[in-house]
Scaffold this active site. Structure first.
Site, PDB file in Angstrom:
ATOM      1  N   GLU A  84      46.663  40.874  45.725  1.00 33.00           N
ATOM      2  CA  GLU A  84      46.808  42.033  44.848  1.00 33.00           C
ATOM      3  C   GLU A  84      48.060  42.833  45.206  1.00 33.00           C
ATOM      4  O   GLU A  84      48.757  43.349  44.322  1.00 33.00           O
ATOM      5  CB  GLU A  84      45.560  42.924  44.925  1.00 33.00           C
ATOM      6  CG  GLU A  84      44.317  42.307  44.307  1.00 33.00           C
ATOM      7  CD  GLU A  84      44.473  42.027  42.815  1.00 33.00           C
ATOM      8  OE1 GLU A  84      45.328  42.650  42.160  1.00 33.00           O
ATOM      9  OE2 GLU A  84      43.740  41.167  42.294  1.00 33.00           O
ATOM     10  N   TYR A 131      43.732  50.459  40.547  1.00 31.55           N
ATOM     11  CA  TYR A 131      43.550  49.078  40.101  1.00 31.55           C
ATOM     12  C   TYR A 131      43.271  48.144  41.275  1.00 31.55           C
ATOM     13  O   TYR A 131      42.308  47.364  41.259  1.00 31.55           O
ATOM     14  CB  TYR A 131      44.765  48.573  39.330  1.00 31.55           C
ATOM     15  CG  TYR A 131      44.693  47.082  39.099  1.00 31.55           C
ATOM     16  CD1 TYR A 131      43.818  46.556  38.155  1.00 31.55           C
ATOM     17  CD2 TYR A 131      45.433  46.200  39.884  1.00 31.55           C
ATOM     18  CE1 TYR A 131      43.692  45.189  37.983  1.00 31.55           C
ATOM     19  CE2 TYR A 131      45.318  44.834  39.709  1.00 31.55           C
ATOM     20  CZ  TYR A 131      44.446  44.330  38.764  1.00 31.55           C
ATOM     21  OH  TYR A 131      44.302  42.973  38.611  1.00 31.55           O
ATOM     22  N   ASP A 165      44.442  47.460  34.627  1.00 32.07           N
ATOM     23  CA  ASP A 165      45.887  47.282  34.795  1.00 32.07           C
ATOM     24  C   ASP A 165      46.523  47.178  33.411  1.00 32.07           C
ATOM     25  O   ASP A 165      45.889  47.475  32.393  1.00 32.07           O
ATOM     26  CB  ASP A 165      46.179  46.034  35.637  1.00 32.07           C
ATOM     27  CG  ASP A 165      45.797  44.741  34.921  1.00 32.07           C
ATOM     28  OD1 ASP A 165      45.051  44.801  33.921  1.00 32.07           O
ATOM     29  OD2 ASP A 165      46.265  43.669  35.351  1.00 32.07           O
TER      30      ASP A 165
END
Length: 330
Positions: A33, A116, A134
């Protein structure tokens, strides 16, 4: 329920085969991520992810590493502050002897972990029922529900979280969030969306009303600033070159680049050579220039790389306050 079922069934058959999808290890998911922040999945990202995990297979190994080694493995990904925040996260957990945070509200307390990223990790790894919103999610839901609010607004994103929290799959929140990510990346793309393949096309507001290309709505106030950068590659007859180590408190602090001359206007080659003389007290006998223009949201960077050769010995002439010399070896 019907919405989440269709999304998840589509995902199971069509999801992207990505290395971090084979695990629910929170460290691996967090690394992926961080790497995907402000960028898209690519072969470069996948290769960098695999190399990074191989070098730092767990939080403990990452916490023990030197920052320069972490940045080296981040090479080519850009936005080096992400690597620094990830490294800082690992060190804080080690020093505090804490377990990996399992809740969204705990995760977002750490620098670099925004709403997010926190939601993605919490839902995928710990099954917390929380939407991961997102750019892809904003596009999917604004088209599906016909929401014309400005998606760059935090108020709109909060509204999306409230709406999506009512339709998210309570049993598989992580899979649901990943399904939305892939739907936005594969079908509900910014341009040329493949609506005829969409699993929720029969209930999509935009498809029913022919407004797909009107969503999402982005209202970005643009104050474009034009900046002129001149990076100086200086080489002497002994194959010494000059590098600059950045000490300013910015996201590139501690990294190296070539000496930089920044200007508010476009400089001629004679003006550049004059400035080189004022800064380095050296005479240039040969130059060549490589040009590139880089457009960002709020600024345009006109970048020139000036390849300069001098007969003078840089060791004797260069001012060492902010610069370092390196010897080129062939």
């Amino acid at each position: 329920m019907d919405f989440s079922k269709k999304i998840i069934n589509w995902y199971k058959k069509n999801h992207r085969k990505l290395p971090w999808r084979k695990t629910t290890n929170p460290y691996y998911i967090l690394v992926s991520e961080f790497m995907l922040q402000q960028t898209r999945v690519s072969q470069t990202i996948i290769k960098s992810y695999l190399n990074f995990i191989k070098k730092f297979p767990n939080l403990e190994k990452l916490a023990q590493a030197e920052e320069k080694d972490v940045l080296k493995k981040w090479e080519g990904l850009g936005y080096y502050s992400r690597a620094k925040y990830l490294h800082s996260f690992a060190k804080k957990l080690k020093n505090g002897k804490n377990f990996f945070p399992v809740k969204y509200q705990e995760l977002i307390k750490y620098k670099g972990i925004g709403p997010y990223t926190g939601a993605a990790v919490a839902s995928i790894c710990f099954h917390e029922i929380i939407p991961a919103i997102d750019g892809n999610a904003c596009r999917v839901f604004s088209r599906y529900f016909g929401i014309s609010n400005n998606i760059t607004s935090s108020t709109t994103k909060n509204m999306f979280r409230i709406i999506v929290s009512k339709i998210i799959d309570f049993e598989h929140p992580g899979i649901f969030n990943q399904a939305i990510m892939d739907l936005g990346s594969i079908l509900c793309t910014p341009k040329n969306p493949k609506c005829f393949l969409c699993p929720i096309k029969n209930s999509c507001f935009s498809i029913q009303n022919g407004t797909v290309h009107k969503f999402p709505v982005k209202k970005i106030k643009k104050f474009i600033k034009h900046r002129f950068f001149y990076y100086i590659f200086i080489r002497d007859r002994n194959k010494n070159i000059c590098l600059n180590k950045r000490f300013n408190k910015d996201i590139w602090r501690g990294l190296y680049d070539f000496p930089l001359i920044e200007s508010k206007k476009n400089l001629s080659i004679h003006e550049i050579i004059d400035k080189i003389w004022k800064i380095f007290q050296i005479v240039i006998y040969n130059t060549s220039i490589y040009k590139i223009e880089h457009k960002l949201t709020h600024q345009i960077l006109s970048i020139r790389f000036i390849n300069c050769e001098t007969l003078q010995d840089l060791k004797k002439n260069i001012l060492f306050d902010n610069f370092f010399l390196y010897h080129l070896i062939k």
